[in-house]
Every structure is written in C-alpha cells, then in structure tokens.
Design a protein around this motif. Structure first.
Motif, PDB file in Angstrom:
ATOM      1  N   UNK A 111       0.878  -1.165   0.000  1.00 53.81           N
ATOM      2  CA  UNK A 111       0.000   0.000   0.000  1.00 53.81           C
ATOM      3  C   UNK A 111       0.921   1.222   0.000  1.00 53.81           C
ATOM      4  N   UNK A 132       1.470   5.527   0.468  1.00 55.07           N
ATOM      5  CA  UNK A 132       0.981   6.651   1.265  1.00 55.07           C
ATOM      6  C   UNK A 132       1.798   7.908   0.968  1.00 55.07           C
ATOM      7  N   UNK A 140       2.544  11.244   3.340  1.00 57.67           N
ATOM      8  CA  UNK A 140       2.382  11.921   4.618  1.00 57.67           C
ATOM      9  C   UNK A 140       2.986  13.321   4.517  1.00 57.67           C
ATOM     10  N   UNK A 157       4.513  16.639   6.929  1.00 58.81           N
ATOM     11  CA  UNK A 157       4.994  17.038   8.255  1.00 58.81           C
ATOM     12  C   UNK A 157       5.221  18.549   8.279  1.00 58.81           C
ATOM     13  N   UNK A 198       5.908  19.299  14.171  1.00 62.85           N
ATOM     14  CA  UNK A 198       4.777  18.396  14.358  1.00 62.85           C
ATOM     15  C   UNK A 198       5.112  16.980  13.888  1.00 62.85           C
ATOM     16  N   UNK A 199       4.205  16.059  14.202  1.00 56.88           N
ATOM     17  CA  UNK A 199       4.345  14.695  13.694  1.00 56.88           C
ATOM     18  C   UNK A 199       3.863  14.618  12.261  1.00 56.88           C
ATOM     19  N   UNK A 200       3.662  13.390  11.793  1.00 54.62           N
ATOM     20  CA  UNK A 200       3.239  13.183  10.406  1.00 54.62           C
ATOM     21  C   UNK A 200       1.718  13.085  10.327  1.00 54.62           C
ATOM     22  N   UNK A 241      -1.384  11.922   7.639  1.00 55.94           N
ATOM     23  CA  UNK A 241      -1.669  11.273   6.378  1.00 55.94           C
ATOM     24  C   UNK A 241      -2.286  12.291   5.417  1.00 55.94           C
ATOM     25  N   UNK A 286      -3.728   8.039   0.382  1.00 53.82           N
ATOM     26  CA  UNK A 286      -3.180   6.704   0.246  1.00 53.82           C
ATOM     27  C   UNK A 286      -3.859   5.965  -0.891  1.00 53.82           C
ATOM     28  N   UNK A 310       6.410  13.177   2.667  1.00 51.14           N
ATOM     29  CA  UNK A 310       7.039  11.858   2.670  1.00 51.14           C
ATOM     30  C   UNK A 310       6.184  10.862   1.907  1.00 51.14           C
ATOM     31  N   UNK A 336       3.803   0.354   2.680  1.00 50.69           N
ATOM     32  CA  UNK A 336       3.628  -0.694   3.669  1.00 50.69           C
ATOM     33  C   UNK A 336       3.453  -1.990   2.907  1.00 50.69           C
ATOM     34  N   UNK A 384       6.214   0.960   8.113  1.00 53.01           N
ATOM     35  CA  UNK A 384       6.252   1.810   6.928  1.00 53.01           C
ATOM     36  C   UNK A 384       7.700   2.039   6.513  1.00 53.01           C
ATOM     37  N   UNK A 409       9.858   4.664   4.446  1.00 53.42           N
ATOM     38  CA  UNK A 409       9.704   6.051   4.006  1.00 53.42           C
ATOM     39  C   UNK A 409      10.786   6.463   3.025  1.00 53.42           C
TER      40      UNK A 409
END
Lengths: 116, 114
Positions: free
Chosen positions: A32, A34, A36, A38, A42-44, A46, A49, A89, A93, A104, A106
């Motif tokens: 799969x 994706x 993402x 950022x 901050x974090x990532x 989505x 996908x 990014x 997966x 994941x 990246x």
C-alpha cells in the motif's frame, strides 16, 4: 528489501504553481502506498493513500495514482498555496503473505517551500 | 476522537543514561509502532506491538526495547544512550497493524543526548 525514492529538494515554487513530487518504490509483496506531510515541529499527518494498482488517492487538492507498471506514486496539486509549505514523505507498507505489515518504509522527504 | 499522544514532548539526557518514552494510541487501536527520525537517516521503523506482543522489529540494536500494556498504551526504552540516539521519536497507531491500514502519528518526543 523495500525502498522508496523521492526528490529531496528543497523545492521552491510560487503560489498557484503546479506541483509534482516524484516517488518511485521497490517492494517484494503487495504494497500500500501513502503520502504523509509534516509541518514544522509536528508529527506526520496522512495526506492520501492507495492500496492497489490504479487506485487514485486524493485529499485537499492533492492527488496521486498507484502505477504498478512504473512502480510510481507521484504527488500532484494543480495550484499550491503558501500553507502547503511542509515536508512531504512518500511511504509504503508491504503486507507479507502471512498477514500484517513490516512497518512503513519512508522516502527521505521533500521539503516544499511556497513563496507568495 | 483524541489523537495519538506522546509524553514527554522534549527530553534532554546525557550519554550512558536510559530513557523511557510513552505513547497512548487512538482509542480502539490495538497496534502501536515506533519510528526514529533523524536528519541523516530519515524515518526508520523501530518496532510494532499488537496485543502486548512485539510482532515486527526494525534494524536497531538491543538497547532499543519496548512494551505494550493491556490498554494498548506503549512505552519504548533506550538504555545506555549514545549521542547518535538524538532524534525525534514518533509513535503511530492503527486498528490492527495491517498494511492497508492508515497509521496515525503522534507529535513525537524530541530526545537530545549530550
């Protein structure tokens, strides 16, 4: 092993320009794919996908199509805004035959800067 | 629905010490994964837990360990810290950890090792 390759940038564009961020992958199973994003500090999050060949993911004006024949998942947006400035990014997966994912994988990330 | 939370957000340690980071997944999510993000290596998968069991592990030394509790909360531990362990540590949760599922990330814990 699995890998994801994407342009690292920085990529600098003017507001309302067309955006393409290339992403290609290698995988042993049935991945799969994706994208993402950022934002600073901050974090990532989505962005979109796709889980099988020819699927198109889309969100907030961004699109990407899962191309199995070219092993690609390029991100596009028709008209970028200053608020799109972030690091993007590409990730995959790979679900192995026994079920479950192996984390994941990246790409290195593409720093996008949009100037007003 | 509350997102993934991580504590603490920032941490400063010295070489040789150990550290424990905490992650609370989205309610109902049973899979928790950990990632290390550094400028040089990018984002790398550390390990994944599901129903209190480590199912998958990335290519990291044994100094990196983790656990998951019955409420799906997870902790990761790094022992004998090295300068190279300075990084942003991200936790992500998903329903069952299947490849097609979306992983939802927390804001991360930024660790600085001096």
């Amino acid at each position: 092993g699995d890998s994801v390759t994407q342009m690292e940038g920085p990529v600098t564009l003017s507001e309302e320009a067309f955006l393409t961020i290339n992403c290609t992958y290698t995988a042993t199973g049935y991945p799969s794919l994706f994208w993402y994003v950022q934002y600073p500090g901050e974090g990532l999050q989505l962005l979109l996908k796709a889980t099988k060949a020819d699927d198109k993911g889309s969100n907030k004006g961004f699109e990407a199509t899962y191309r199995k024949e070219t092993t690609s998942f390029h991100l596009e947006k028709g008209s970028v805004q200053v608020s799109d400035s972030a690091v993007y990014f590409c990730a995959l997966s790979d679900e192995y035959s026994g079920g479950g994912a192996d984390g994941l994988t990246f790409g290195k990330g593409t720093h996008l800067i949009i100037q007003p | 629905k509350a997102g993934v939370t991580q504590t603490p957000r920032y941490l400063i340690k010295t070489r040789g010490q150990q550290v424990t980071l905490s992650c609370s997944p989205i309610s109902g999510h049973r899979s928790v994964s950990w990632y290390q993000q550094t400028p040089g290596q990018g984002l790398q998968f550390l390990f994944e837990y599901f129903s209190e069991t480590q199912r998958n592990k990335g290519n990291f030394p044994g100094r990196f360990s983790g656990r998951q509790f019955s409420n799906s909360r997870s902790e990761m531990n790094v022992s004998t810290l090295e300068l190279g362990d300075s990084a942003l540590y991200l936790c992500a949760s998903s329903l069952n950890g299947q490849g097609v599922e979306t992983q939802y990330f927390g804001p991360g814990t930024r660790l600085l090792v001096l």
